[in-house]
Design a protein around this motif. Structure first.
Motif, PDB file in Angstrom:
ATOM      1  N   ILE A  69       0.850  -1.178  -0.198  1.00  0.00           N
ATOM      2  CA  ILE A  69       0.059   0.162  -0.088  1.00  0.00           C
ATOM      3  C   ILE A  69       1.044   1.359  -0.183  1.00  0.00           C
ATOM      4  O   ILE A  69       0.657   2.150  -0.855  1.00  0.00           O
ATOM      5  N   ALA A  70       1.942   1.210   0.860  1.00  0.00           N
ATOM      6  CA  ALA A  70       2.630   2.595   0.880  1.00  0.00           C
ATOM      7  C   ALA A  70       3.629   2.605  -0.390  1.00  0.00           C
ATOM      8  O   ALA A  70       3.581   3.642  -1.014  1.00  0.00           O
ATOM      9  N   ARG A  71       3.813   1.484  -1.106  1.00  0.00           N
ATOM     10  CA  ARG A  71       4.574   1.911  -2.529  1.00  0.00           C
ATOM     11  C   ARG A  71       3.594   2.316  -3.658  1.00  0.00           C
ATOM     12  O   ARG A  71       3.753   3.027  -4.146  1.00  0.00           O
ATOM     13  N   GLU A  72       2.489   1.531  -3.736  1.00  0.00           N
ATOM     14  CA  GLU A  72       1.720   1.374  -4.975  1.00  0.00           C
ATOM     15  C   GLU A  72       0.724   2.600  -4.763  1.00  0.00           C
ATOM     16  O   GLU A  72       0.624   3.394  -5.657  1.00  0.00           O
ATOM     17  N   GLU A  73       0.036   2.786  -3.521  1.00  0.00           N
ATOM     18  CA  GLU A  73      -0.779   3.796  -3.564  1.00  0.00           C
ATOM     19  C   GLU A  73      -0.340   5.075  -2.896  1.00  0.00           C
ATOM     20  O   GLU A  73      -0.927   6.209  -3.339  1.00  0.00           O
ATOM     21  N   LEU A  74       0.751   5.229  -2.005  1.00  0.00           N
ATOM     22  CA  LEU A  74       1.196   6.427  -1.621  1.00  0.00           C
ATOM     23  C   LEU A  74       2.622   6.810  -2.240  1.00  0.00           C
ATOM     24  O   LEU A  74       3.056   7.988  -2.082  1.00  0.00           O
ATOM     25  N   GLY A  75       3.108   5.948  -2.960  1.00  0.00           N
ATOM     26  CA  GLY A  75       4.306   6.508  -3.723  1.00  0.00           C
ATOM     27  C   GLY A  75       5.459   6.529  -2.846  1.00  0.00           C
ATOM     28  O   GLY A  75       6.607   6.962  -3.133  1.00  0.00           O
ATOM     29  N   LEU A  76       5.412   5.805  -1.666  1.00  0.00           N
ATOM     30  CA  LEU A  76       6.533   5.879  -0.811  1.00  0.00           C
ATOM     31  C   LEU A  76       7.901   4.976  -1.060  1.00  0.00           C
ATOM     32  O   LEU A  76       7.470   3.937  -1.607  1.00  0.00           O
ATOM     33  N   VAL A  77       8.923   5.229  -0.698  1.00  0.00           N
ATOM     34  CA  VAL A  77      10.170   4.149  -0.846  1.00  0.00           C
ATOM     35  C   VAL A  77      10.993   4.324   0.429  1.00  0.00           C
ATOM     36  O   VAL A  77      10.814   5.236   1.169  1.00  0.00           O
ATOM     37  N   TYR A  78      11.919   3.274   0.527  1.00  0.00           N
ATOM     38  CA  TYR A  78      12.735   3.413   1.474  1.00  0.00           C
ATOM     39  C   TYR A  78      13.688   4.371   1.425  1.00  0.00           C
ATOM     40  O   TYR A  78      14.099   4.930   0.224  1.00  0.00           O
ATOM     41  N   PRO A  79      14.538   5.171   2.483  1.00  0.00           N
ATOM     42  CA  PRO A  79      15.552   6.200   2.395  1.00  0.00           C
ATOM     43  C   PRO A  79      16.254   6.011   1.448  1.00  0.00           C
ATOM     44  O   PRO A  79      16.724   6.782   0.884  1.00  0.00           O
ATOM     45  N   ASP A  80      17.062   4.813   1.596  1.00  0.00           N
ATOM     46  CA  ASP A  80      18.210   4.358   0.593  1.00  0.00           C
ATOM     47  C   ASP A  80      17.743   4.274  -0.860  1.00  0.00           C
ATOM     48  O   ASP A  80      18.736   3.769  -1.745  1.00  0.00           O
ATOM     49  N   GLU A  81      16.731   4.271  -1.158  1.00  0.00           N
ATOM     50  CA  GLU A  81      15.929   3.747  -2.637  1.00  0.00           C
ATOM     51  C   GLU A  81      15.771   5.087  -3.423  1.00  0.00           C
ATOM     52  O   GLU A  81      15.517   6.130  -2.988  1.00  0.00           O
ATOM     53  N   ARG A  82      15.864   4.842  -4.789  1.00  0.00           N
ATOM     54  CA  ARG A  82      15.493   5.864  -5.570  1.00  0.00           C
ATOM     55  C   ARG A  82      14.357   5.442  -6.626  1.00  0.00           C
ATOM     56  O   ARG A  82      14.465   4.064  -6.919  1.00  0.00           O
ATOM     57  N   LYS A  83      13.574   6.473  -6.601  1.00  0.00           N
ATOM     58  CA  LYS A  83      12.385   5.739  -7.482  1.00  0.00           C
ATOM     59  C   LYS A  83      12.650   6.750  -8.994  1.00  0.00           C
ATOM     60  O   LYS A  83      12.664   7.862  -9.119  1.00  0.00           O
ATOM     61  N   PHE A  84      12.358   5.912  -9.976  1.00  0.00           N
ATOM     62  CA  PHE A  84      12.454   6.340 -11.496  1.00  0.00           C
ATOM     63  C   PHE A  84      11.071   6.318 -12.096  1.00  0.00           C
ATOM     64  O   PHE A  84      10.280   5.142 -11.908  1.00  0.00           O
ATOM     65  N   VAL A  85      10.769   7.507 -12.708  1.00  0.00           N
ATOM     66  CA  VAL A  85       9.579   7.564 -13.287  1.00  0.00           C
ATOM     67  C   VAL A  85       9.844   7.400 -14.854  1.00  0.00           C
ATOM     68  O   VAL A  85      10.613   8.194 -15.401  1.00  0.00           O
ATOM     69  N   ASP A  86       9.169   6.636 -15.797  1.00  0.00           N
ATOM     70  CA  ASP A  86       9.405   6.251 -17.061  1.00  0.00           C
ATOM     71  C   ASP A  86       8.536   7.578 -17.653  1.00  0.00           C
ATOM     72  O   ASP A  86       7.369   7.833 -17.444  1.00  0.00           O
ATOM     73  N   SER A  87       9.161   8.717 -18.404  1.00  0.00           N
ATOM     74  CA  SER A  87       8.517   9.664 -18.787  1.00  0.00           C
ATOM     75  C   SER A  87       7.701   9.681 -20.029  1.00  0.00           C
ATOM     76  O   SER A  87       7.208  10.367 -20.762  1.00  0.00           O
ATOM     77  N   ASN A  88       8.167   8.371 -20.764  1.00  0.00           N
ATOM     78  CA  ASN A  88       7.709   7.915 -22.053  1.00  0.00           C
ATOM     79  C   ASN A  88       6.207   7.387 -21.864  1.00  0.00           C
ATOM     80  O   ASN A  88       5.635   7.092 -23.048  1.00  0.00           O
ATOM     81  N   GLY A  89       6.057   6.747 -20.813  1.00  0.00           N
ATOM     82  CA  GLY A  89       4.525   5.891 -20.862  1.00  0.00           C
ATOM     83  C   GLY A  89       3.398   6.861 -20.347  1.00  0.00           C
ATOM     84  O   GLY A  89       2.319   6.868 -20.227  1.00  0.00           O
TER      85      GLY A  89
END
Length: 89
Positions: A69-89
């Protein structure tokens, strides 16, 4: 002779009336049976939905569910993680 004719007419009319009532009642019975079938299928659907909700409730406190729920609905990540967003999609 007139009396007999009157009895035949009356008997015929009564027969037509009773046949009409029988047909009418059978139509109502068929309609009610269709309603019963629809309601039974609705009951089954609601029972299945209820079971799914019970499973969700049982799993609500699990670490995997909370993290999902935290990852998929709230967009949260662990402090040492990086979240990449595909701008082509």
């Amino acid at each position: 002779m007139k009396k007999r004719f009157f009895v035949y007419i009356l008997t015929g009319l009564l027969l037509i009336y009773f046949v009409g009532m029988l047909v009418s009642q059978q139509i109502k019975i068929n309609e009610r049976e269709e309603e019963i079938e629809l309601l039974q299928s609705e009951i089954e659907r609601v029972k299945e939905e209820s079971e799914e909700l019970k499973e969700e409730i049982e799993n609500a406190d699990s670490r995997e569910t909370i993290e999902s729920i935290a990852r998929e609905e709230l967009g949260l990540v662990y402090p040492d993680e990086r979240k990449f967003v595909d701008s082509n999609g």
